[in-house]
Design a protein around this motif. Structure first.
Motif, PDB file in Angstrom:
ATOM      1  N   ARG A 124      46.049  38.481  39.366  1.00 50.85           N
ATOM      2  CA  ARG A 124      45.238  37.830  38.317  1.00 50.85           C
ATOM      3  C   ARG A 124      44.115  36.961  38.858  1.00 50.85           C
ATOM      4  N   PHE A 125      44.273  36.476  40.090  1.00 48.88           N
ATOM      5  CA  PHE A 125      43.329  35.512  40.650  1.00 48.88           C
ATOM      6  C   PHE A 125      42.237  36.159  41.487  1.00 48.88           C
ATOM      7  N   CYS A 126      42.291  37.479  41.671  1.00 47.65           N
ATOM      8  CA  CYS A 126      41.504  38.121  42.730  1.00 47.65           C
ATOM      9  C   CYS A 126      40.305  38.886  42.186  1.00 47.65           C
ATOM     10  N   VAL A 191      43.155  42.622  58.210  1.00 44.22           N
ATOM     11  CA  VAL A 191      42.924  43.589  57.130  1.00 44.22           C
ATOM     12  C   VAL A 191      43.202  42.848  55.832  1.00 44.22           C
ATOM     13  N   MET A 192      42.212  42.037  55.426  1.00 44.15           N
ATOM     14  CA  MET A 192      42.366  41.142  54.280  1.00 44.15           C
ATOM     15  C   MET A 192      41.148  41.181  53.376  1.00 44.15           C
ATOM     16  N   GLY A 193      40.351  42.217  53.528  1.00 40.85           N
ATOM     17  CA  GLY A 193      39.181  42.337  52.659  1.00 40.85           C
ATOM     18  C   GLY A 193      39.597  42.996  51.350  1.00 40.85           C
ATOM     19  N   MET A 194      38.661  43.770  50.793  1.00 39.87           N
ATOM     20  CA  MET A 194      38.938  44.379  49.506  1.00 39.87           C
ATOM     21  C   MET A 194      39.989  45.475  49.633  1.00 39.87           C
ATOM     22  N   GLY A 195      40.908  45.510  48.666  1.00 39.14           N
ATOM     23  CA  GLY A 195      41.877  46.600  48.603  1.00 39.14           C
ATOM     24  C   GLY A 195      43.235  46.252  49.155  1.00 39.14           C
ATOM     25  N   GLU A 196      44.208  47.087  48.819  1.00 38.21           N
ATOM     26  CA  GLU A 196      45.579  46.909  49.321  1.00 38.21           C
ATOM     27  C   GLU A 196      45.773  47.917  50.471  1.00 38.21           C
ATOM     28  N   PRO A 197      45.783  47.415  51.716  1.00 42.55           N
ATOM     29  CA  PRO A 197      45.839  48.332  52.861  1.00 42.55           C
ATOM     30  C   PRO A 197      47.036  49.273  52.835  1.00 42.55           C
ATOM     31  N   ILE A 226      47.733  42.991  59.438  1.00 44.95           N
ATOM     32  CA  ILE A 226      47.647  43.679  58.142  1.00 44.95           C
ATOM     33  C   ILE A 226      48.225  42.743  57.082  1.00 44.95           C
ATOM     34  N   SER A 227      47.464  42.527  56.014  1.00 45.55           N
ATOM     35  CA  SER A 227      47.948  41.692  54.923  1.00 45.55           C
ATOM     36  C   SER A 227      48.297  42.582  53.732  1.00 45.55           C
ATOM     37  N   THR A 228      49.452  42.338  53.142  1.00 46.67           N
ATOM     38  CA  THR A 228      49.834  43.135  51.967  1.00 46.67           C
ATOM     39  C   THR A 228      50.365  42.246  50.853  1.00 46.67           C
ATOM     40  N   SER A 229      50.144  42.717  49.620  1.00 41.33           N
ATOM     41  CA  SER A 229      50.667  42.002  48.459  1.00 41.33           C
ATOM     42  C   SER A 229      52.161  42.282  48.293  1.00 41.33           C
ATOM     43  N   ILE A 249      52.153  38.494  54.606  1.00 43.50           N
ATOM     44  CA  ILE A 249      52.542  38.808  53.226  1.00 43.50           C
ATOM     45  C   ILE A 249      51.817  37.844  52.291  1.00 43.50           C
ATOM     46  N   SER A 250      51.131  38.395  51.290  1.00 40.58           N
ATOM     47  CA  SER A 250      50.513  37.548  50.267  1.00 40.58           C
ATOM     48  C   SER A 250      51.602  37.152  49.299  1.00 40.58           C
ATOM     49  N   LEU A 251      52.129  35.964  49.471  1.00 41.96           N
ATOM     50  CA  LEU A 251      53.289  35.560  48.685  1.00 41.96           C
ATOM     51  C   LEU A 251      52.853  34.892  47.375  1.00 41.96           C
ATOM     52  N   HIS A 252      52.182  33.767  47.494  1.00 41.19           N
ATOM     53  CA  HIS A 252      51.549  33.076  46.364  1.00 41.19           C
ATOM     54  C   HIS A 252      52.504  32.596  45.284  1.00 41.19           C
ATOM     55  N   GLY A 253      53.781  32.780  45.504  1.00 45.17           N
ATOM     56  CA  GLY A 253      54.787  32.285  44.573  1.00 45.17           C
ATOM     57  C   GLY A 253      56.121  32.451  45.271  1.00 45.17           C
ATOM     58  N   PRO A 324      43.740  26.881  49.943  1.00 42.73           N
ATOM     59  CA  PRO A 324      43.273  26.419  48.626  1.00 42.73           C
ATOM     60  C   PRO A 324      42.458  27.526  47.946  1.00 42.73           C
ATOM     61  N   TYR A 325      42.723  27.766  46.691  1.00 43.05           N
ATOM     62  CA  TYR A 325      42.098  28.874  45.957  1.00 43.05           C
ATOM     63  C   TYR A 325      40.572  28.785  45.986  1.00 43.05           C
ATOM     64  N   ASN A 326      39.966  29.932  46.167  1.00 43.36           N
ATOM     65  CA  ASN A 326      38.514  30.048  46.147  1.00 43.36           C
ATOM     66  C   ASN A 326      38.097  30.504  44.751  1.00 43.36           C
ATOM     67  N   LYS A 327      37.369  29.685  44.054  1.00 41.57           N
ATOM     68  CA  LYS A 327      37.073  29.989  42.635  1.00 41.57           C
ATOM     69  C   LYS A 327      36.321  31.319  42.487  1.00 41.57           C
TER      70      LYS A 327
HETATM   71  N1  SAH Z   1      45.555  43.381  49.258  1.00 38.85           N
HETATM   72  C1  SAH Z   1      45.962  42.667  50.403  1.00 38.85           C
HETATM   73  C2  SAH Z   1      44.838  42.315  51.337  1.00 38.85           C
HETATM   74  C3  SAH Z   1      43.555  41.881  50.727  1.00 38.85           C
HETATM   75  S1  SAH Z   1      43.571  40.345  49.867  1.00 38.85           S
HETATM   76  C4  SAH Z   1      46.723  41.429  49.997  1.00 38.85           C
HETATM   77  O1  SAH Z   1      46.748  41.107  48.827  1.00 38.85           O
HETATM   78  O2  SAH Z   1      47.319  40.826  50.882  1.00 38.85           O
HETATM   79  C5  SAH Z   1      43.562  39.209  51.218  1.00 38.85           C
HETATM   80  C6  SAH Z   1      44.045  37.827  50.840  1.00 38.85           C
HETATM   81  O3  SAH Z   1      43.065  37.127  50.063  1.00 38.85           O
HETATM   82  C7  SAH Z   1      45.309  37.844  50.019  1.00 38.85           C
HETATM   83  O4  SAH Z   1      46.245  36.916  50.506  1.00 38.85           O
HETATM   84  C8  SAH Z   1      44.791  37.466  48.663  1.00 38.85           C
HETATM   85  O5  SAH Z   1      45.800  36.980  47.850  1.00 38.85           O
HETATM   86  C9  SAH Z   1      43.723  36.468  49.012  1.00 38.85           C
HETATM   87  N2  SAH Z   1      42.781  36.140  47.928  1.00 38.85           N
HETATM   88  C10 SAH Z   1      42.357  36.933  46.932  1.00 38.85           C
HETATM   89  N3  SAH Z   1      41.514  36.255  46.117  1.00 38.85           N
HETATM   90  C11 SAH Z   1      41.436  35.011  46.608  1.00 38.85           C
HETATM   91  C12 SAH Z   1      40.734  33.837  46.199  1.00 38.85           C
HETATM   92  N4  SAH Z   1      39.943  33.835  45.139  1.00 38.85           N
HETATM   93  N5  SAH Z   1      40.876  32.713  46.943  1.00 38.85           N
HETATM   94  C13 SAH Z   1      41.657  32.706  48.050  1.00 38.85           C
HETATM   95  N6  SAH Z   1      42.331  33.789  48.485  1.00 38.85           N
HETATM   96  C14 SAH Z   1      42.230  34.929  47.769  1.00 38.85           C
END
Ligand code: SAH
Ligand code: SF4
Length: 384
Positions: A124-126, A191-197, A226-229, A249-253, A324-327
């Motif tokens: 939802r945040f991406c 590997v943290m750019g666009m997309g789910e690797p 490699i970063s994965t959701s 691992i993109s945990l976020h919760g 910290p979240y990037n708006k």
């Molecule tokens: N799909 C993979 C890799 C790409 S996203 C994944 O989700 O891990 C890379 C990282 O950027 C993830 O941890 C993701 O949650 C984070 N991210 C996405 N949007 C963001 C934002 N607005 N601010 C900070 N981190 C963000």
């Protein structure tokens, strides 16, 4: 259109060279042109016979991503927007050495690369998932991001040394040739750019092998993260891969209730399954993983998340990277106040978790994944 030669494995190329009756040293020469010298055309491959170059050109195409825009300056985070052969836009972000992040003190630069155009996972945040998923990147397009950045860097003049005033002010110094930047600047890849690797695993792995191989870009496997959701079956596959790539691992919760609110993938692979797959990875690899945790105001920054997060980190012997979240324009989420982030980090620290609080670099240049592409696509749509 012919397939790109950088999407072929070394084995396929070797088989084709054998079929053409070419000696194996020709393949080494070709690979040198493709990866070490980052060739953008067949013509430059001067030590290959013309007939072979023509044969290659009849069989494969040869492309590198084309630079559309670059934001940021030397010594800061620089963001590259690339156009691919079919017109699709993707991003890579070049981050100067930061020992606290994924590498060590000898880091020069870390390059953050994309693996898909858009993303189907819809966190939802991406920004990357806002327009949905368009396609997977080819192997050549994943590798091409590193090669194109290296080509760009090699073409940049090094900053001129300060000029000491000449004793005779009227003397005109001879113009010095512009010195070239160092051969390679990228020695760390995330590997943290666009997309789910992990959703493009079949292209990701051969691409990372080419980046790692001595005949390719020669980047150490331990310097590729490699970063994965949380795509559980692919985490289990990666655990069995012989190469020692790192996993984030993109945990976020730290509870299903909180994670499920912001990451739809949690419905398919809830925390119990994700944790089990991570445990298997850690056991088989004997390596530490990183838990990425974006702090979003009022969503997952409550201190009730600290204890479950600390438990998870201990179970997985993982370190926690707080970001910290990037708006993102158009999304309602906000970054918490600095003191909220610091308290969250302190509390984890008090529970003896290895934790870093990332001061987001490139905050002001749309560096969060997917944001520059989105903006450019919007601009192109309004000017079209
Ligand atoms: N799909 C993979 C890799 C790409 S996203 C994944 O989700 O891990 C890379 C990282 O950027 C993830 O941890 C993701 O949650 C984070 N991210 C996405 N949007 C963001 C934002 N607005 N601010 C900070 N981190 C963000
Ligand atoms: Fe896709 Fe990762 Fe963004 Fe989620 S955070 S939408 S998986 S790119």
């Amino acid at each position: 259109m012919l397939p790109d030669i950088r999407s072929q494995t070394r084995e396929t190329l070797a088989a084709q060279f054998a079929a053409w009756g070419q000696p194996s040293y020709r393949l080494d020469q070709l690979l040198g042109w493709l990866y070490a010298r980052r060739a953008a055309s067949w013509d430059v491959m001067s030590n290959l016979p013309k007939a072979l170059r023509e044969e290659l050109a009849r069989t494969w195409s040869l492309h590198l991503p084309e630079l559309v825009t670059k934001q940021g300056s030397r010594d800061t985070t620089q963001k590259f927007l690339w156009r691919l052969a079919d017109g699709a836009l993707i991003e890579s972000v070049l981050i100067p050495a930061n020992p606290a992040l994924y590498g060590d003190d000898s880091d020069r630069h870390t390059l953050c690369i994309s693996t898909q155009v858009g993303c189907a996972y819809g966190c939802r945040f991406c920004a990357s998932g806002l327009d949905g998923w368009k396609r997977n990147l080819e192997i050549s397009e994943i590798v091409g991001q590193i090669l194109a950045v290296e080509r760009w860097a090699a073409s940049q003049p090094v900053e001129a040394a300060p000029v000491t005033p000449a004793a005779d002010a009227s003397a005109t110094p001879a113009p010095a040739p512009a010195p070239k930047a160092p051969e390679r600047i990228v020695n760390n890849i995330v590997v943290m750019g666009m997309g789910e690797p992990m959703a493009n695993y079949d292209h990701l792995m051969p691409a990372l092998r080419a980046l790692n191989a001595a005949w390719g870009c020669g980047i150490g496997a331990r310097k590729i993260t490699i970063s994965t959701s949380g795509v559980v079956p692919r985490i289990r596959d990666l655990a069995r891969d012989p190469l020692q790539f790192r996993l984030a691992i993109s945990l976020h919760g730290a509870t299903d209730a909180v994670r499920g609110q912001i990451m739809p993938v949690n419905r398919k692979y809830p925390l119990a399954e994700l944790t089990a797959a991570c445990e298997e990875y850690v056991k088989l690899k004997g390596k530490m993983i990183t838990l990425e945790y974006i702090l979003i105001a009022g969503v997952n920054d409550g201190l009730d998340q600290v204890l479950p997060l600390a438990d998870l980190a201990h179970r997985l012997h993982a370190k926690v990277n707080l970001i910290p979240y990037n708006k993102v324009e158009g999304l309602p989420w906000e970054r918490p106040a600095d003191d909220v982030c610091e308290t969250f980090a302190d509390q984890l620290d008090q529970h003896e978790v290895v934790v870093t609080l990332r001061r987001e670099k490139g905050h002001d240049i749309d560096a969060a994944c997917g944001q520059l592409r989105l903006k450019t696509e919007k601009q192109e749509a309004t000017t079209a």
